[in-house]
Write a protein that holds these residues in place. Structure first.
Motif, mmCIF file in Angstrom:
data_model
loop_
_atom_site.group_PDB
_atom_site.id
_atom_site.type_symbol
_atom_site.label_atom_id
_atom_site.label_comp_id
_atom_site.label_asym_id
_atom_site.label_seq_id
_atom_site.Cartn_x
_atom_site.Cartn_y
_atom_site.Cartn_z
ATOM 1 N N THR A 104 -7.725 0.949 4.766
ATOM 2 C CA THR A 104 -8.471 0.226 3.733
ATOM 3 C C THR A 104 -8.898 1.181 2.625
ATOM 4 O O THR A 104 -8.733 0.891 1.436
ATOM 5 N N ALA A 105 -9.436 2.328 3.018
ATOM 6 C CA ALA A 105 -9.884 3.309 2.023
ATOM 7 C C ALA A 105 -8.705 3.811 1.187
ATOM 8 O O ALA A 105 -8.781 3.847 -0.045
ATOM 9 N N GLU A 130 -14.245 -8.957 -2.622
ATOM 10 C CA GLU A 130 -15.698 -9.142 -2.775
ATOM 11 C C GLU A 130 -16.390 -9.105 -1.424
ATOM 12 O O GLU A 130 -17.465 -8.509 -1.283
ATOM 13 N N ARG A 131 -15.769 -9.726 -0.424
ATOM 14 C CA ARG A 131 -16.346 -9.722 0.927
ATOM 15 C C ARG A 131 -16.398 -8.298 1.496
ATOM 16 O O ARG A 131 -17.401 -7.900 2.110
ATOM 17 N N LEU A 132 -15.336 -7.540 1.294
ATOM 18 C CA LEU A 132 -15.292 -6.157 1.755
ATOM 19 C C LEU A 132 -16.389 -5.335 1.085
ATOM 20 O O LEU A 132 -17.102 -4.570 1.744
ATOM 21 N N SER A 133 -16.552 -5.494 -0.216
ATOM 22 C CA SER A 133 -17.581 -4.753 -0.942
ATOM 23 C C SER A 133 -18.978 -5.092 -0.418
ATOM 24 O O SER A 133 -19.800 -4.198 -0.194
ATOM 25 N N GLU A 134 -19.236 -6.374 -0.217
ATOM 26 C CA GLU A 134 -20.544 -6.799 0.294
ATOM 27 C C GLU A 134 -20.785 -6.259 1.705
ATOM 28 O O GLU A 134 -21.891 -5.799 2.025
ATOM 29 N N LEU A 153 -19.405 -3.568 3.113
ATOM 30 C CA LEU A 153 -19.589 -2.124 3.074
ATOM 31 C C LEU A 153 -20.979 -1.768 2.564
ATOM 32 O O LEU A 153 -21.613 -0.843 3.071
ATOM 33 N N GLU A 154 -21.468 -2.529 1.609
ATOM 34 C CA GLU A 154 -22.823 -2.298 1.111
ATOM 35 C C GLU A 154 -23.853 -2.475 2.228
ATOM 36 O O GLU A 154 -24.776 -1.686 2.372
ATOM 37 N N ARG A 155 -23.658 -3.526 3.055
ATOM 38 C CA ARG A 155 -24.606 -3.779 4.152
ATOM 39 C C ARG A 155 -24.525 -2.702 5.229
ATOM 40 O O ARG A 155 -25.550 -2.218 5.698
ATOM 41 N N VAL A 156 -23.320 -2.336 5.663
ATOM 42 C CA VAL A 156 -23.209 -1.398 6.789
ATOM 43 C C VAL A 156 -23.455 0.046 6.386
ATOM 44 O O VAL A 156 -23.771 0.874 7.232
ATOM 45 N N ALA A 157 -23.337 0.347 5.096
ATOM 46 C CA ALA A 157 -23.547 1.728 4.643
ATOM 47 C C ALA A 157 -25.007 2.007 4.328
ATOM 48 O O ALA A 157 -25.371 3.146 4.058
#
Length: 149
Positions: free
Chosen positions: A13-14, A137-141, A143-147
């Protein structure tokens, strides 16, 4: 490669995202060049087309450092493509807004932008294009939560 399946997926993914970022930057540079902009200038002017924002707000929206946005914002002001305006909510954090020249420059990009969007829609299909946006958008959201610390 050692590690778990989740680690492999995260790495893929990265790497895919880094490649996609490079592709978007290259395409954006090409689209912006005839308007006398760089991709970074276009990004910052574009962030304030709907409403003026403070530099920190632009940085948050774009996911880059405030210092990077400040440097570009100052350059845009010097070039006459944007201007600082008073911020009623915060005396020291001025708002950045596009000038007419900035709006005109972005308008020059629109035909190329529309053509690229149409080519991507043809390549991905209408629903595939929309699904791509939803997944990113889901991935960004997520990653924001888990990071978050």
């Amino acid at each position: 490669m050692s590690g778990t399946r989740e680690q492999e997926l995260l790495s893929r993914t990265a790497l895919g995202t880094f490649r996609l970022n490079g592709q978007f930057l290259a395409v954006s540079e090409e689209l912006a060049r005839p308007a006398g902009l760089t991709a970074a200038w276009w990004q910052v002017v574009g962030a304030v087309l709907r409403e003026p924002l403070p530099v920190a707000g632009i940085a948050r929206t774009m996911g880059i450092t405030r210092q990077s946005v400040q440097r570009i914002a100052d350059l845009l002001v010097t070039k006459g493509l944007a201007e600082y305006a008073p911020n009623p909510a915060h005396r020291r954090a001025k708002l950045l807004r596009p000038t007419q020249a900035g709006r005109d420059a972005v308008r020059k990009i629109e035909p190329g932008h529309a053509a690229l969007a149409a080519r991507l829609r043809t390549e991905l299909g209408e629903e595939g294009f929309a699904e791509t946006v939803r997944v990113l958008e889901r991935l960004s959201e997520a990653l924001e939560r888990v990071a978050e610390p």
